[in-house]
Design a protein around this motif. Sequence first.
Motif: not given
Length: 106
Positions: A63-66, A68-75, A87-91, A96-98
């Motif tokens: 979500f932060d990447s899509l 807010n534009g932060v680099p794609l987080p890879v764990k 994360s739940l924010e993806m719901a 947010a992208l409308t």
Amino acid sequence: SMAQKIITFANHKGGVSKTTSTASIGACMAMKGKKVLLVDLDGQANLTLYFIPNEDEIEMSIFDSLVNGVPLPVKHIRENLAIVPSSLEMASAEIALTNLLARERL
Ligand SMILES: Nc1ncnc2c1ncn2[C@@H]1O[C@H](COP(=O)(O)OP(=O)(O)O)[C@@H](O)[C@H]1O
Ligand SMILES: [Mg+2]
């Protein structure tokens, strides 16, 4: 060069084994030596919590990447296996992208 392949498990219906298939097939491919990056796009974040049960370890999500534009987080999970957490924010990502032009490409 190594061939890259994207496999998507997507279905509008819940409870049809999207998450279970992604986790087991991804883990098996990693065990067979393929470099696997799991990308969790589901607001339920079940795949993320399956591999990273402790939510405190998830600082950034897709979500932060899509949005807010932060680099794609890879764990890193284990050898040959990594995940981009959701994360739940993806719901709320669709809302947010409308107003974004060509958001379906993002
Ligand atoms: N091959 C399978 N055999 C038995 N139970 C399964 C299988 N695949 C998934 N399940 C079970 O079905 C339920 C839904 O699976 P899940 O992967 O969470 O679905 P989805 O991600 O599509 O909502 C879970 O309880 C899961 O353990
Ligand atoms: Mg699921």
